[in-house]
Design a protein around this motif. Sequence first.
Motif, short mmCIF file in Angstrom:
data_model
loop_
_atom_site.label_atom_id
_atom_site.label_comp_id
_atom_site.label_asym_id
_atom_site.label_seq_id
_atom_site.Cartn_x
_atom_site.Cartn_y
_atom_site.Cartn_z
N TYR A 65 -23.75 -41.61 25.56
CA TYR A 65 -23.36 -40.20 25.62
C TYR A 65 -21.86 -40.04 25.84
N ALA A 66 -21.23 -41.00 26.51
CA ALA A 66 -19.77 -40.93 26.70
C ALA A 66 -19.06 -41.01 25.35
N ASP A 67 -19.61 -41.83 24.44
CA ASP A 67 -19.01 -41.93 23.11
C ASP A 67 -19.14 -40.62 22.34
N ILE A 68 -20.19 -39.83 22.68
CA ILE A 68 -20.40 -38.54 22.01
C ILE A 68 -19.53 -37.45 22.63
N HIS A 69 -19.62 -37.32 23.96
CA HIS A 69 -18.95 -36.22 24.65
C HIS A 69 -17.46 -36.46 24.86
N LEU A 70 -17.06 -37.72 24.94
CA LEU A 70 -15.67 -38.05 25.24
C LEU A 70 -15.01 -38.73 24.06
N ARG A 71 -15.39 -38.30 22.88
CA ARG A 71 -14.81 -38.87 21.66
C ARG A 71 -13.28 -38.66 21.66
N GLY A 72 -12.54 -39.72 21.35
CA GLY A 72 -11.09 -39.63 21.33
C GLY A 72 -10.44 -40.08 22.62
N ARG A 73 -11.24 -40.24 23.68
CA ARG A 73 -10.70 -40.73 24.96
C ARG A 73 -10.62 -42.25 24.94
N SER A 74 -9.75 -42.78 25.78
CA SER A 74 -9.64 -44.23 25.89
C SER A 74 -10.86 -44.79 26.61
N ARG A 75 -11.07 -46.09 26.46
CA ARG A 75 -12.21 -46.74 27.11
C ARG A 75 -12.12 -46.58 28.63
N ALA A 76 -10.90 -46.71 29.16
CA ALA A 76 -10.71 -46.58 30.62
C ALA A 76 -11.06 -45.18 31.09
N GLU A 77 -10.67 -44.16 30.33
CA GLU A 77 -10.97 -42.78 30.69
C GLU A 77 -12.47 -42.53 30.67
N LYS A 78 -13.15 -43.07 29.66
CA LYS A 78 -14.60 -42.91 29.58
C LYS A 78 -15.29 -43.57 30.78
N GLU A 79 -14.86 -44.77 31.12
CA GLU A 79 -15.48 -45.48 32.25
C GLU A 79 -15.25 -44.75 33.56
N THR A 80 -14.06 -44.21 33.74
CA THR A 80 -13.75 -43.47 34.97
C THR A 80 -14.63 -42.23 35.10
N GLN A 81 -14.77 -41.49 34.00
CA GLN A 81 -15.58 -40.28 34.01
C GLN A 81 -17.05 -40.61 34.25
#
Length: 261
Positions: A102-118
């Motif tokens: 779901y992070a890949d869907i909702h946080l498309r365009g964010r860096s991997r680090a940003e996705k992991e933090t969120q």
Amino acid sequence: MTPHQLTFNHICFQYKGNDQALFNHLDVTIRTGELVGILGASGSGKTTLTEILLGRLKPTCHQFGMIEDGYRVSHRETPWAYVPQKNLLRDYLTVEETFKTYADIHLRGRSRAEKETQVHRVVEDLGLTPFWRKKVSELSGGQQRRVSIGVELLSDSRYFILDEPSSGLDALSDRNLLRTLRILARSANKAIIVITHNTENLSILDRMIFMSHGLPTFVGTYEELLLEYKTTDPHDISKYLDLNLAEIYKELDRSSRVYRI
């Protein structure tokens, strides 16, 4: 964080083949930082109002409009996150795999680090860290509900609707879930709306809206509800915090008084 306010003006709706309108120039205001409950019996208009807020049904009033922070907006500019009553999770995935998907869907365009933090912030807030490696099928109903909520909280949407969060949960799990949602509404600056018929944990809500036949028969806090229907003495309110409000519920359903939301 800056608070936001979204207002729906002149909500009207009439189903085809029905001579009577369900809503007639209803105004609804939603604020971030609040946990709001929309309650009512079957046929009260809860589901139809939800569909209108989500943009799935188009109001029939020509005057209908949406205003956010003083500016006219559309549904496209103010997307909502939505968790249906039935969990739509894939049982064979782990909690970790589910959130990453779901992070890949909702946080498309964010860096991997940003996705992991969120992701880790939401997982921690919802108390899901101990179940990170477990499959969804191994979780309890309450834990699965938290996962369903968590993956939607990853989105940037300010507005969030949860349909019947109490479904399948015991009273204690429901209370804990609502408390968590109230904290998240404040910490994440989101407006979180729960659609429910459960009256056991109303004191946790910041604001409640009782619907009856398309009309808001009560809008306010739990304390204001008790003042109006149980006591006129503010000092006695604490005595009623754990009351079963079934009788009040019936009275509100019959009420002819109409509030502004």
